[in-house]
Write an enzyme that holds these catalytic residues in place. Structure first.
Site, mmCIF file in Angstrom:
data_model
loop_
_atom_site.group_PDB
_atom_site.id
_atom_site.type_symbol
_atom_site.label_atom_id
_atom_site.label_comp_id
_atom_site.label_asym_id
_atom_site.label_seq_id
_atom_site.Cartn_x
_atom_site.Cartn_y
_atom_site.Cartn_z
ATOM 1 N N CYS A 48 49.992 26.415 -13.268
ATOM 2 C CA CYS A 48 48.861 27.203 -12.781
ATOM 3 C C CYS A 48 48.537 26.787 -11.346
ATOM 4 C CB CYS A 48 47.650 26.972 -13.674
ATOM 5 S SG CYS A 48 46.149 27.784 -13.096
ATOM 6 N N CYS A 51 44.893 25.035 -11.408
ATOM 7 C CA CYS A 51 44.576 23.722 -11.979
ATOM 8 C C CYS A 51 45.793 22.849 -12.276
ATOM 9 C CB CYS A 51 43.770 23.891 -13.267
ATOM 10 S SG CYS A 51 44.743 24.512 -14.664
ATOM 11 N N CYS A 97 44.865 31.564 -17.407
ATOM 12 C CA CYS A 97 45.065 30.148 -17.700
ATOM 13 C C CYS A 97 43.940 29.704 -18.625
ATOM 14 C CB CYS A 97 45.030 29.324 -16.413
ATOM 15 S SG CYS A 97 45.032 27.540 -16.730
ATOM 16 N N CYS A 100 41.661 26.734 -16.872
ATOM 17 C CA CYS A 100 40.712 26.942 -15.762
ATOM 18 C C CYS A 100 40.213 28.378 -15.659
ATOM 19 C CB CYS A 100 41.320 26.483 -14.442
ATOM 20 S SG CYS A 100 42.560 27.588 -13.751
ATOM 21 N N CYS A 120 53.736 39.536 -17.279
ATOM 22 C CA CYS A 120 53.939 39.983 -15.899
ATOM 23 C C CYS A 120 52.941 39.217 -15.040
ATOM 24 C CB CYS A 120 53.705 41.491 -15.833
ATOM 25 S SG CYS A 120 54.033 42.203 -14.228
HETATM 26 FE FE FE Z 1 44.628 26.846 -14.557
#
Ligand code: FE
Length: 133
Positions: A48, A51, A97, A100, A120
């Site tokens: 991510c 984070c 995510c 976060c 996607c």
């Molecule tokens: Fe994250």
């Protein structure tokens, strides 16, 4: 969902580039074929960009022809949260995510085996970590 609420909006703006902020925190989408990773074929893990949480593995990435990095599954069932998204007159499933809460992209039911799913994902939402050998 268990989103990290410890970062303020000002902190997100300070940490992310304006383009990343628009995508991760305002649910934006990068133009197709413009991102860093749609054509990346190296082995490694996609984390991510918000984070650092590991979200996708390169061995589940496939060439979707869409111009966005596409995966048929998340790295673990806990990594990516899914949420119904009715914006822009479409009925879609948003991928976020779980750690976060950053927007990643969308999940579509037209992916390859074994899952039949297509995550996607915006390149801007990811940070690739090449496998060390
Ligand atoms: Fe994250």
């Amino acid at each position: 969902m268990c989103f990290d609420k410890t970062k303020t909006d000002a902190e997100w703006r300070a940490e992310l580039s304006p383009g990343q902020y628009r995508i991760l925190r305002e649910h934006g989408t990068e133009p197709a074929f413009t991102g860093e990773y749609w054509d990346n074929h190296e082995a490694g893990v996609y984390r991510c960009a918000g984070c650092g949480e590991p979200l996708f593995a390169s061995d589940t990435k496939f060439d979707s022809g869409t111009g966005w990095p596409s995966f048929y599954q998340a790295l673990s069932a806990d990594a990516v949260a899914e949420k119904r998204d009715g914006s822009h007159g479409m009925d879609r499933v948003e991928a976020l995510c779980r750690r976060c809460g950053s927007h990643l992209g969308h999940v579509f039911p037209d992916g390859p085996a074994p899952t039949g799913l297509r995550f996607c994902i915006n390149s801007a939402s990811l940070r690739f970590q090449k496998k060390q050998d």
